[in-house]
Design a protein around this motif. Sequence first.
Motif, PDB file in Angstrom:
ATOM      1  N   LYS A 183      12.305  47.901   2.515  1.00  0.00           N
ATOM      2  CA  LYS A 183      12.909  49.236   2.517  1.00  0.00           C
ATOM      3  C   LYS A 183      13.774  49.446   3.771  1.00  0.00           C
ATOM      4  N   ASP A 215      12.283  55.765   1.253  1.00  0.00           N
ATOM      5  CA  ASP A 215      13.469  55.848   0.397  1.00  0.00           C
ATOM      6  C   ASP A 215      14.376  57.019   0.755  1.00  0.00           C
ATOM      7  N   PRO A 247      17.350  55.865   4.773  1.00  0.00           N
ATOM      8  CA  PRO A 247      18.800  55.902   4.532  1.00  0.00           C
ATOM      9  C   PRO A 247      19.494  57.091   5.207  1.00  0.00           C
ATOM     10  N   GLY A 265      22.427  56.571   7.794  1.00  0.00           N
ATOM     11  CA  GLY A 265      23.716  57.220   7.534  1.00  0.00           C
ATOM     12  C   GLY A 265      24.124  58.166   8.648  1.00  0.00           C
ATOM     13  N   TYR A 284      16.931  47.776   2.858  1.00  0.00           N
ATOM     14  CA  TYR A 284      17.610  48.535   1.803  1.00  0.00           C
ATOM     15  C   TYR A 284      18.302  49.764   2.380  1.00  0.00           C
ATOM     16  N   ALA A 285      17.662  50.408   3.356  1.00  0.00           N
ATOM     17  CA  ALA A 285      18.250  51.602   3.967  1.00  0.00           C
ATOM     18  C   ALA A 285      19.571  51.270   4.637  1.00  0.00           C
ATOM     19  N   GLN A 286      19.730  50.013   5.043  1.00  0.00           N
ATOM     20  CA  GLN A 286      20.958  49.565   5.691  1.00  0.00           C
ATOM     21  C   GLN A 286      21.912  48.899   4.702  1.00  0.00           C
ATOM     22  N   ASN A 287      21.604  49.077   3.411  1.00  0.00           N
ATOM     23  CA  ASN A 287      22.419  48.519   2.335  1.00  0.00           C
ATOM     24  C   ASN A 287      22.462  46.989   2.382  1.00  0.00           C
ATOM     25  N   ARG A 288      21.330  46.381   2.707  1.00  0.00           N
ATOM     26  CA  ARG A 288      21.219  44.919   2.774  1.00  0.00           C
ATOM     27  C   ARG A 288      20.095  44.479   1.831  1.00  0.00           C
ATOM     28  N   SER A 289      20.454  44.265   0.588  1.00  0.00           N
ATOM     29  CA  SER A 289      19.448  43.928  -0.421  1.00  0.00           C
ATOM     30  C   SER A 289      19.247  42.419  -0.595  1.00  0.00           C
TER      31      SER A 289
END
Length: 186
Positions: free
Chosen positions: A128, A49, A53, A57, A131-136
Amino acid sequence: QCTTQLIVILTVMRLGRESPDWLAGASLGGLVFNIAGLMLTVAPVLAMDSVAPQAFGGGRLAEVGLAAQRAVLTALLFLLPSAILWIWAERVLLALGQPPMAANLAATFLHVLVPSLPLSATFEAARKFLYAQNRSGPPLYAALVALALHPMWQELMIRTFGFAGGPMALVVTHATMCTGLLTFCA
């Protein structure tokens, strides 16, 4: 994560409709699975988490993949003692004062569920990773498809294999979630 919990609950409920003994065994097995299985899977994956990210980033894309790989390997290392402990689950549960029938069925539940441990660890790390790549979306879709198919797997497996079919359906559902998500990532 909610889907993983929900399919265990649905399986315990479905087995409980068959007999009180099956309910006791599935409940006890589900409890041990959650505490000495899923909890150990989630712990190393939660480290992603913050790491994944930040790497994404910062444009360090390879580090996102490395974080996911490390999380899976760490989770598997954490789960190895659980899988070994589950081999002696009946003896341990009996020593803790559980009724013999419930301990026997819970041990069966856990023995059949062992293959779901690496599947769950892989799914959580891939989730995860995305999610880190903003793809939920993809993890949600994989989980919803697996959740929609779970009742069918339950009925088929329980009718075919009896009590052991309940945890078999969980393994198949975890495999469906994992395969669906990894197919998207590939």
